[in-house]
Design a protein around this motif. Structure first.
Motif, PDB file in Angstrom:
ATOM      1  N   GLU A 178     -34.499  73.998  29.409  1.00  0.00           N
ATOM      2  CA  GLU A 178     -34.680  72.580  29.698  1.00  0.00           C
ATOM      3  C   GLU A 178     -35.047  72.371  31.157  1.00  0.00           C
ATOM      4  N   GLY A 179     -34.475  73.147  32.014  1.00  0.00           N
ATOM      5  CA  GLY A 179     -34.860  73.120  33.420  1.00  0.00           C
ATOM      6  C   GLY A 179     -34.305  71.949  34.190  1.00  0.00           C
ATOM      7  N   GLY A 180     -34.777  71.831  35.410  1.00  0.00           N
ATOM      8  CA  GLY A 180     -34.333  70.757  36.275  1.00  0.00           C
ATOM      9  C   GLY A 180     -33.130  71.158  37.104  1.00  0.00           C
ATOM     10  N   PRO A 181     -32.741  70.299  37.996  1.00  0.00           N
ATOM     11  CA  PRO A 181     -31.582  70.587  38.849  1.00  0.00           C
ATOM     12  C   PRO A 181     -30.295  70.571  38.036  1.00  0.00           C
ATOM     13  N   LEU A 223     -28.001  67.915  33.649  1.00  0.00           N
ATOM     14  CA  LEU A 223     -27.187  67.951  32.439  1.00  0.00           C
ATOM     15  C   LEU A 223     -26.195  66.795  32.387  1.00  0.00           C
ATOM     16  N   GLY A 224     -25.643  66.437  33.519  1.00  0.00           N
ATOM     17  CA  GLY A 224     -24.714  65.309  33.553  1.00  0.00           C
ATOM     18  C   GLY A 224     -25.409  63.964  33.492  1.00  0.00           C
ATOM     19  N   LEU A 225     -26.621  63.895  34.001  1.00  0.00           N
ATOM     20  CA  LEU A 225     -27.327  62.617  34.071  1.00  0.00           C
ATOM     21  C   LEU A 225     -28.073  62.259  32.798  1.00  0.00           C
ATOM     22  N   ALA A 227     -32.678  54.446  37.592  1.00  0.00           N
ATOM     23  CA  ALA A 227     -33.369  55.135  38.702  1.00  0.00           C
ATOM     24  C   ALA A 227     -32.460  55.233  39.916  1.00  0.00           C
ATOM     25  N   ASP A 228     -31.724  54.185  40.209  1.00  0.00           N
ATOM     26  CA  ASP A 228     -30.787  54.215  41.348  1.00  0.00           C
ATOM     27  C   ASP A 228     -29.702  55.267  41.130  1.00  0.00           C
ATOM     28  N   LEU A 229     -29.184  55.344  39.910  1.00  0.00           N
ATOM     29  CA  LEU A 229     -28.153  56.325  39.587  1.00  0.00           C
ATOM     30  C   LEU A 229     -28.693  57.745  39.768  1.00  0.00           C
ATOM     31  N   PHE A 230     -29.882  57.996  39.218  1.00  0.00           N
ATOM     32  CA  PHE A 230     -30.481  59.327  39.343  1.00  0.00           C
ATOM     33  C   PHE A 230     -30.716  59.668  40.815  1.00  0.00           C
TER      34      PHE A 230
END
Length: 109
Positions: A65-68, A72-74, A100-103
């Motif tokens: 899945e990748g990404g930082p 996984l939590g977001l 978007a603000d949360l991310f």
């Protein structure tokens, strides 16, 4: 199993058991997941499900899945944001802006 496990050998044995073909297949069937073990390709579950067959036949080209690590939590925050817009608790713009603000805050952007 964690660094602080009181019984690391037992924890390791449990992990190995859960990751073995029998329990793994049972968990996949229960959840409707695609097995991660190619040896399960011949199982009745995999043979009876075309999506599972396709996915398992292509595991050699699959990507994570990748990404930082925060992803996984977001990712679980996406559905509630959409629901808040669908239920008119927020406007679609508000829901997406809040998401978007949360991310941005969680991922340090």
């Amino acid at each position: 199993m964690s660094k602080g496990s009181e019984h690391p050998a037992a924890a390791q044995a449990l992990l190995e058991f859960l990751a073995s073909p029998g329990p793994a297949l049972a968990a996949n069937e229960q959840r409707g997941n695609i097995p991660a073990l190619t040896e399960l390709l011949d199982s009745e579950y995999a043979q009876g499900n075309r999506l599972v067959q396709f996915s398992m036949e292509n595991l050699d080209v699959a990507k994570r899945e990748g990404g930082p690590s925060e992803w996984l939590g977001l990712r679980g925050e996406i559905a509630p944001a959409i629901e808040s817009a669908l239920l008119a608790q927020k406007t679609p713009k508000q829901a997406l802006d809040d998401l978007a603000d949360l991310f941005t805050s969680k991922m340090g952007g």
